[in-house]
Design a protein around this motif. Structure first.
Motif, PDB file in Angstrom:
ATOM      1  N   LEU A  32      13.447 -30.791  16.206  1.00  0.00           N
ATOM      2  CA  LEU A  32      14.233 -31.167  15.001  1.00  0.00           C
ATOM      3  C   LEU A  32      15.770 -30.490  15.090  1.00  0.00           C
ATOM      4  N   TYR A  33      15.404 -29.046  15.474  1.00  0.00           N
ATOM      5  CA  TYR A  33      16.713 -28.306  15.430  1.00  0.00           C
ATOM      6  C   TYR A  33      17.822 -28.885  16.294  1.00  0.00           C
ATOM      7  N   ASN A  34      17.336 -29.138  17.371  1.00  0.00           N
ATOM      8  CA  ASN A  34      18.170 -29.688  18.433  1.00  0.00           C
ATOM      9  C   ASN A  34      18.649 -31.107  18.065  1.00  0.00           C
ATOM     10  N   PHE A  35      17.885 -32.008  17.412  1.00  0.00           N
ATOM     11  CA  PHE A  35      18.362 -33.391  16.919  1.00  0.00           C
ATOM     12  C   PHE A  35      19.316 -33.164  15.814  1.00  0.00           C
ATOM     13  N   ILE A  36      19.083 -32.121  14.903  1.00  0.00           N
ATOM     14  CA  ILE A  36      20.089 -32.209  13.698  1.00  0.00           C
ATOM     15  C   ILE A  36      21.490 -31.535  14.263  1.00  0.00           C
ATOM     16  N   ILE A  49      20.504 -34.354   7.144  1.00  0.00           N
ATOM     17  CA  ILE A  49      19.937 -33.956   5.898  1.00  0.00           C
ATOM     18  C   ILE A  49      18.657 -34.666   5.626  1.00  0.00           C
ATOM     19  N   GLU A  50      18.818 -36.023   5.780  1.00  0.00           N
ATOM     20  CA  GLU A  50      17.526 -36.731   5.764  1.00  0.00           C
ATOM     21  C   GLU A  50      16.583 -36.380   6.604  1.00  0.00           C
ATOM     22  N   LEU A  51      16.596 -35.935   7.880  1.00  0.00           N
ATOM     23  CA  LEU A  51      15.695 -35.442   8.800  1.00  0.00           C
ATOM     24  C   LEU A  51      15.124 -34.153   8.362  1.00  0.00           C
ATOM     25  N   TYR A  52      16.141 -33.403   7.913  1.00  0.00           N
ATOM     26  CA  TYR A  52      15.638 -31.778   7.380  1.00  0.00           C
ATOM     27  C   TYR A  52      14.661 -31.924   6.228  1.00  0.00           C
ATOM     28  N   GLU A  53      15.194 -33.034   5.193  1.00  0.00           N
ATOM     29  CA  GLU A  53      14.343 -33.069   4.202  1.00  0.00           C
ATOM     30  C   GLU A  53      12.940 -33.790   4.329  1.00  0.00           C
ATOM     31  N   THR A  54      12.848 -34.714   5.375  1.00  0.00           N
ATOM     32  CA  THR A  54      11.737 -35.313   5.741  1.00  0.00           C
ATOM     33  C   THR A  54      10.759 -34.346   6.103  1.00  0.00           C
ATOM     34  N   HIS A  55      11.161 -33.392   6.862  1.00  0.00           N
ATOM     35  CA  HIS A  55      10.231 -32.484   7.716  1.00  0.00           C
ATOM     36  C   HIS A  55      10.492 -31.036   7.276  1.00  0.00           C
ATOM     37  N   GLU A  56      10.792 -30.986   5.758  1.00  0.00           N
ATOM     38  CA  GLU A  56      10.964 -29.483   5.450  1.00  0.00           C
ATOM     39  C   GLU A  56       9.685 -28.876   5.155  1.00  0.00           C
ATOM     40  N   SER A  57       8.573 -29.229   5.020  1.00  0.00           N
ATOM     41  CA  SER A  57       7.539 -28.487   4.804  1.00  0.00           C
ATOM     42  C   SER A  57       7.120 -27.924   5.952  1.00  0.00           C
ATOM     43  N   LYS A  58       7.355 -28.449   7.176  1.00  0.00           N
ATOM     44  CA  LYS A  58       7.085 -27.977   8.389  1.00  0.00           C
ATOM     45  C   LYS A  58       8.316 -26.826   8.717  1.00  0.00           C
ATOM     46  N   ILE A  59       9.530 -27.226   8.440  1.00  0.00           N
ATOM     47  CA  ILE A  59      10.353 -26.446   8.973  1.00  0.00           C
ATOM     48  C   ILE A  59      10.451 -25.016   8.248  1.00  0.00           C
ATOM     49  N   ILE A  60      10.228 -24.895   6.963  1.00  0.00           N
ATOM     50  CA  ILE A  60      10.156 -23.774   6.266  1.00  0.00           C
ATOM     51  C   ILE A  60       8.997 -22.683   6.733  1.00  0.00           C
ATOM     52  N   ILE A  64      12.144 -19.882  12.858  1.00  0.00           N
ATOM     53  CA  ILE A  64      13.700 -20.246  13.173  1.00  0.00           C
ATOM     54  C   ILE A  64      14.129 -20.879  11.825  1.00  0.00           C
ATOM     55  N   ILE A  65      13.666 -20.641  10.682  1.00  0.00           N
ATOM     56  CA  ILE A  65      14.030 -21.425   9.319  1.00  0.00           C
ATOM     57  C   ILE A  65      15.469 -20.853   9.158  1.00  0.00           C
ATOM     58  N   ASP A  66      15.740 -19.643   9.347  1.00  0.00           N
ATOM     59  CA  ASP A  66      17.169 -19.045   9.284  1.00  0.00           C
ATOM     60  C   ASP A  66      18.295 -20.028   9.968  1.00  0.00           C
ATOM     61  N   LEU A  67      17.935 -20.577  10.984  1.00  0.00           N
ATOM     62  CA  LEU A  67      18.929 -21.459  11.725  1.00  0.00           C
ATOM     63  C   LEU A  67      19.243 -22.793  10.934  1.00  0.00           C
ATOM     64  N   PHE A  68      18.150 -23.176  10.405  1.00  0.00           N
ATOM     65  CA  PHE A  68      18.097 -24.283   9.573  1.00  0.00           C
ATOM     66  C   PHE A  68      18.807 -24.197   8.242  1.00  0.00           C
ATOM     67  N   TYR A  69      18.603 -22.970   7.634  1.00  0.00           N
ATOM     68  CA  TYR A  69      19.239 -22.770   6.490  1.00  0.00           C
ATOM     69  C   TYR A  69      20.911 -22.646   6.767  1.00  0.00           C
ATOM     70  N   CYS A  70      21.247 -21.988   7.739  1.00  0.00           N
ATOM     71  CA  CYS A  70      22.689 -22.114   8.108  1.00  0.00           C
ATOM     72  C   CYS A  70      23.265 -23.298   8.277  1.00  0.00           C
ATOM     73  N   ILE A  71      22.781 -24.192   9.159  1.00  0.00           N
ATOM     74  CA  ILE A  71      23.386 -25.418   9.406  1.00  0.00           C
ATOM     75  C   ILE A  71      23.140 -26.616   8.383  1.00  0.00           C
ATOM     76  N   VAL A  72      21.857 -26.574   7.852  1.00  0.00           N
ATOM     77  CA  VAL A  72      21.944 -27.609   6.836  1.00  0.00           C
ATOM     78  C   VAL A  72      22.546 -27.264   5.562  1.00  0.00           C
ATOM     79  N   THR A  73      23.038 -25.976   5.224  1.00  0.00           N
ATOM     80  CA  THR A  73      23.822 -25.675   4.188  1.00  0.00           C
ATOM     81  C   THR A  73      25.134 -26.523   4.337  1.00  0.00           C
TER      82      THR A  73
END
Length: 207
Positions: A32-36, A49-60, A64-73
């Motif tokens: 997911l991180y590479n896809f985003i 954004i849609e990809l992140y929000e769809t899988h947010e429960s797994k991602i959080i 590597i949640i910090d990496l997602f927070y950085c780029i999804v922001t």
């Protein structure tokens, strides 16, 4: 991805998600991180954004949640969803990762600017430079972003100021375009912050 064939990479990632139930969570999160990241290179922030929000429960729950927070922001910022950008941006502990710490602070500086909190934005840029010096961070993209953004803020307070500083804006644009050609990891040539700033400056030049 390594060959910058991002459309092809995105298609493969999309196909792999069809088999998501057969993959373990660690594999899913990395994918997911590479896809985003690939979608961001394609400037498809909406789908990212849609990809992140769809899988947010797994991602959080991931390490590597910090990496997602950085780029999804930054995805939210590009999509104009500033409230969501504010809600997700988390200042990363510098003891965990200096790079992510600086990244999240650059995010915050942009959010302040968009919210017309220019003094807070400028203070944040000063803090970023101090942090770069303190941590001896070698990623020059952060330094360039803080430096150019600070100069941009000073001449973007009004339409008249912008019009009287067109030559300075063109110099900034040229610098950012030159930096965007530096693709090595140590520089951070594909920095979303630099890309955002370039878009801001170019919008002033054509308006």
């Amino acid at each position: 991805m390594l060959q910058a064939e991002n459309l092809l990479a995105a298609n493969y990632f999309r196909e792999s998600l069809k088999n998501i139930d057969s993959l373990d969570d660690k594999m899913i999160i990395k994918g997911l991180y590479n896809f985003i990241s690939t979608l961001i290179k394609l400037e498809d922030f909406k789908t990212a954004i849609e990809l992140y929000e769809t899988h947010e429960s797994k991602i959080i729950k991931s390490n590597i949640i910090d990496l997602f927070y950085c780029i999804v922001t930054m995805c939210y910022i590009f999509a104009g969803e500033i409230k969501k950008a504010e809600s997700i941006n988390t200042i990363i502990d510098s003891n965990k990762s200096v790079g992510n710490f600086l990244y999240s602070r650059c995010n915050l500086a942009i959010i302040h600017f968009i919210n017309n909190e220019t003094e807070l934005a400028q203070n944040e840029l000063i803090n970023i430079n101090q942090s770069i010096n303190y941590h001896k961070n070698q990623d020059k993209a952060f330094f360039d972003f803080a430096s150019i953004f600070k100069s941009y803020i000073q001449i973007s307070h009004s339409t008249s100021l912008i019009k009287s500083n067109i030559s300075k804006l063109k110099e900034m644009e040229m610098k950012l375009l030159e930096n965007s050609k530096k693709s090595n990891v140590s520089y951070g040539g594909d920095s979303l912050h630099l890309f955002w700033l370039l878009k801001q400056i170019q919008s002033n030049l054509v308006s």
